[in-house]
Scaffold this active site. Structure first.
Site, PDB file in Angstrom:
ATOM      1  N   GLU A  88       0.891  -1.169   0.000  1.00 22.86           N
ATOM      2  CA  GLU A  88       0.000   0.000   0.000  1.00 22.86           C
ATOM      3  C   GLU A  88       0.927   1.216   0.000  1.00 22.86           C
ATOM      4  O   GLU A  88       1.362   1.687   1.044  1.00 22.86           O
ATOM      5  CB  GLU A  88      -0.932  -0.064   1.211  1.00 22.86           C
ATOM      6  CG  GLU A  88      -1.837  -1.299   1.132  1.00 22.86           C
ATOM      7  CD  GLU A  88      -2.594  -1.606   2.421  1.00 22.86           C
ATOM      8  OE1 GLU A  88      -2.683  -0.726   3.289  1.00 22.86           O
ATOM      9  OE2 GLU A  88      -3.094  -2.740   2.535  1.00 22.86           O
ATOM     10  N   GLU A 283      -7.398   5.273   4.994  1.00 20.44           N
ATOM     11  CA  GLU A 283      -7.329   4.515   3.740  1.00 20.44           C
ATOM     12  C   GLU A 283      -7.470   5.551   2.634  1.00 20.44           C
ATOM     13  O   GLU A 283      -8.514   6.207   2.529  1.00 20.44           O
ATOM     14  CB  GLU A 283      -8.471   3.505   3.668  1.00 20.44           C
ATOM     15  CG  GLU A 283      -8.515   2.540   4.847  1.00 20.44           C
ATOM     16  CD  GLU A 283      -7.581   1.345   4.678  1.00 20.44           C
ATOM     17  OE1 GLU A 283      -6.970   1.216   3.601  1.00 20.44           O
ATOM     18  OE2 GLU A 283      -7.458   0.561   5.634  1.00 20.44           O
TER      19      GLU A 283
HETATM   20 ZN   LIG Z   1      -3.326  -1.628   4.978  1.00 21.56          ZN
END
Ligand SMILES: [Zn+2]
Ligand SMILES: *[C@@H]1O[C@H](CO)[C@@H](O)[C@H](O)[C@H]1NC(C)=O
Ligand SMILES: *[C@@H]1O[C@H](CO)[C@@H](O)[C@H](O)[C@H]1NC(C)=O
Length: 446
Positions: A88, A283
Site C-alpha cells: 500500500e 485509507e
Molecule cells: Zn493496509
C-alpha cells in the site's frame, strides 16, 4: 562564470517550482532524499532512524518543526506513519510530497509556517520497507503486504482486548513501540490503501460495555468522529463515502474500525490505549499500487486533508502539573469526567499532559501521591483556530493525610507500557470473539 551561475540559479528555480518527482522511490532513493532534505533545511528538520526492518533497512523518521531536535513545553508531538503494509504505497509517496511541501513553504506560506511553529511533526514514510521492495505493482493483491517474516504488522501489536501478550513482536513493531516511549505523541495517523475512508478506534472488542450494536465505542468517540470527519471533509472525495470495487459505502467517508471489520493487534488501538496517542487509520486510495501517472491527482486530493489533520493536534487542553515544591509531577493521573479510559491519561516525564477535547465545559481531576486531589471545571474553546489548545496548569498541594496514587491497572504502568501483563482481569478476551476475528481477518484485508 556568469553563465554557470545563471544555469545553477535556473536549476534551483526549476527544482523549487517542480519539487519532488511524482514517482516511486525505492528505499535507497528515499534515504538519499531524506538526507538531502535535512541538509537543505537543517534548521527545521531532524533525521533519525527508529530501528531496522528484518532485512536491515533503516526505519527513517524525519522530524519537522521550529525546534526539530527536542521537545518544547506546550508544543504537541504529531506523527504520520506510511506504508505499514508494504504494497500500500500511495502514503509513502504522499508523505515524501508532504515533507517537500512543508519544508519548501516554511516562512512563505502562512498555514505551513503556523503548523511548524506550533507543533512538531514526525514522519515515518515507510514502516515496512522490506514489503515495499517485494511488492507486486497491483491494485488489489496482497503480494508485499507483510514484512520479510510474512507477518501482518497491523496485527502484531499488543491488544487490550485479546490475550496476545506473549506473542512475539516483529522488529518493525518493536521499533514503533520503543519510539512511542521516547516521545509523548498526542495525535497520529497511519496510512493505508485499498479503500477510501477514515477509520477510528476501537478496531477490537471483547464484548464488554464498549460493544454497542457492532460498534466498538471508545470513551473519546466524539473526538475520534471529529478527527475522522476533518480528514474526510478536507479530502476532495473521501466524504462522499464511495466504496471501492463494489464494496459498501461509508456514511461521510468515516467508520468505526470494529464496525467495518474487527481486527486484533492493530496499531491504532495500541497507540490510543497504551501511548495516550489518538490515532486514525486512513485509507487513501482504492488502488494499492496505482500507476505513477495517478500520483499527482492523489496528492491534490489528500494535501488539504493531511494539513488540516495536523492542525487538529491543537484540540482540547494541555498543561503542566506541578507538585508542592513546584516541580513537574510525573505520572500524575489527569482524568476528564465521563471518560473512563482503559489506561488513564497521565503526565509525562516533563509533568505535561495533553487532552484532545471538543469545545465545551469539562471537569478534570488530577491525582498524585502525597497530594490533595484537584478537581477543576474548565471551558475549552476550539484550539485549531488559534493553533493552540487551551493551556491549563495544575498546582498540587501536599495533603495533610497520606494519600495514595491512583492504582493503575497493571498493564498500564510505565514500566510495562509496551509489555502489558496478561493477568489484567478486565482485559481478557472471549474465545468466541477471538475465533470470529481470526476468521474475518483472513477474509478481509485492507
Ligand atoms: Zn493496509
Ligand atoms: C515562526 O517562527 C519563526 C522563527 O522563530 C519566526 O521568524 C516567524 O515569525 C514565526 N511565524 C509565525 C507565523 O508564527
Ligand atoms: C460553560 O460554562 C460557561 C461558564 O460557566 C457558560 O457560560 C457556558 O454556557 C457553558 N457552556 C456549555 C456548552 O455548557
Amino acid at each position: 562564470m556568469f553563465v554557470f551561475t545563471l544555469c545553477l540559479w535556473f536549476w534551483f528555480w526549476l527544482s523549487s517550482v517542480h519539487g519532488l518527482e511524482f514517482r516511486y522511490h525505492n528505499s535507497v532513493e528515499m534515504e538519499q532524499y531524506l538526507k538531502d532534505i535535512h541538509e537543505t533545511y537543517p534548521d527545521i528538520t531532524h533525521l533519525h532512524s527508529i530501528g531496522q526492518s528484518v532485512e536491515g533497512r533503516e526505519l527513517w523518521v524525519l522530524i519537522l518543526g521550529q525546534h526539530p531536535r527536542e521537545h518544547r513545553t506546550g508544543i504537541p508531538e504529531f506523527k504520520y506513519v506510511g506504508n505499514m503494509h508494504g504494497n500500500e504505497v500511495v502514503s509513502r509517496v504522499l508523505l515524501l510530497q508532504l515533507i517537500d511541501y512543508l519544508t519548501s513553504r516554511y516562512l512563505s506560506d502562512p498555514l505551513v509556517t503556523r503548523l511548524l511553529n506550533s507543533s512538531r511533526v514526525h514522519i515515518l514514510p515507510s514502516m515496512n520497507p522490506d514489503g515495499f521492495e517485494s511488492s507486486a505493482r497491483d491494485c488489489i493483491y496482497t503480494v508485499g503486504r507483510y514484512n520479510k517474516n510474512g507477518v501482518d504488522l497491523n496485527r502484531n501489536f499488543p491488544d487490550a482486548f485479546a490475550g496476545n501478550t506473549e506473542q512475539e513482536r516483529e522488529k518493525e513493531v518493536r521499533a514503533v513501540m520503543d519510539w512511542l516511549k521516547t516521545e509523548s505523541f498526542v495525535l497520529s495517523a497511519n496510512l493505508h490503501g485499498g479503500a477510501v475512508v477514515a477509520s477510528y478506534p476501537y478496531d477490537n472488542s471483547n464484548g464488554g460495555s464498549e460493544l454497542q450494536k457492532g460498534y466498538s465505542m471508545s470513551p473519546d468517540d466524539d473526538v475520534f468522529i471529529q478527527l475522522a470527519n476533518t480528514y474526510s471533509y478536507s479530502h476532495s472525495e473521501m466524504h462522499n463515502g464511495k466504496g471501492c470495487y463494489g464494496s459498501p459505502d461509508f456514511t461521510n467517508g468515516i467508520t468505526n474500525g470494529y464496525y467495518w471489520y474487527p481486527l486484533q493487534g492493530g496499531m491504532q488501538d495500541y497507540n490510543y490505549v497504551w501511548a495516550q496517542c489518538l490515532e486514525l487509520t486512513l485509507e487513501i486510495s482504492c488502488c494499492k499500487f496505482p500507476p505513477e501517472s495517478q500520483l499527482p491527482g492523489l496528492w491534490e486530493a489528500n494535501k488539504p486533508a493531511l494539513l488540516a489533520y495536523i492542525q487538529q493536534v491543537h484540540l482540547g487542553v494541555k498543561g503542566v502539573v506541578t507538585d508542592s515544591y513546584g516541580m513537574p509531577a510525573v505520572n500524575a493521573v489527569v482524568e476528564v469526567a465521563g471518560r473512563k479510559n482503559l489506561c488513564p491519561f497521565r503526565t509525562d516525564h516533563n509533568g505535561e499532559y495533553y487532552r484532545l477535547l471538543l469545545p465545551g465545559n469539562y471537569t478534570i481531576t488530577v491525582t498524585y501521591a502525597g497530594h490533595n486531589t484537584l478537581r477543576q471545571t474548565i471551558q475549552v474553546p476550539y484550539g485549531p483556530d488559534t493553533f493552540s489548545a487551551l493551556t491549563h496548569n495544575f498546582f498540587l498541594q501536599k495533603s495533610d493525610y497520606s494519600s495514595k496514587a491512583t492504582q493503575l491497572p497493571p498493564s498500564c504502568t510505565t514500566a510495562n507500557l509496551g509489555v502489558p501483563q496478561s493477568d489484567s482481569a478486565t482485559l481478557l478476551p472471549s474465545v468466541f470473539t477471538t475465533l470470529t476475528l481470526l476468521l474475518l481477518q483472513t477474509l478481509l484485508l485492507s
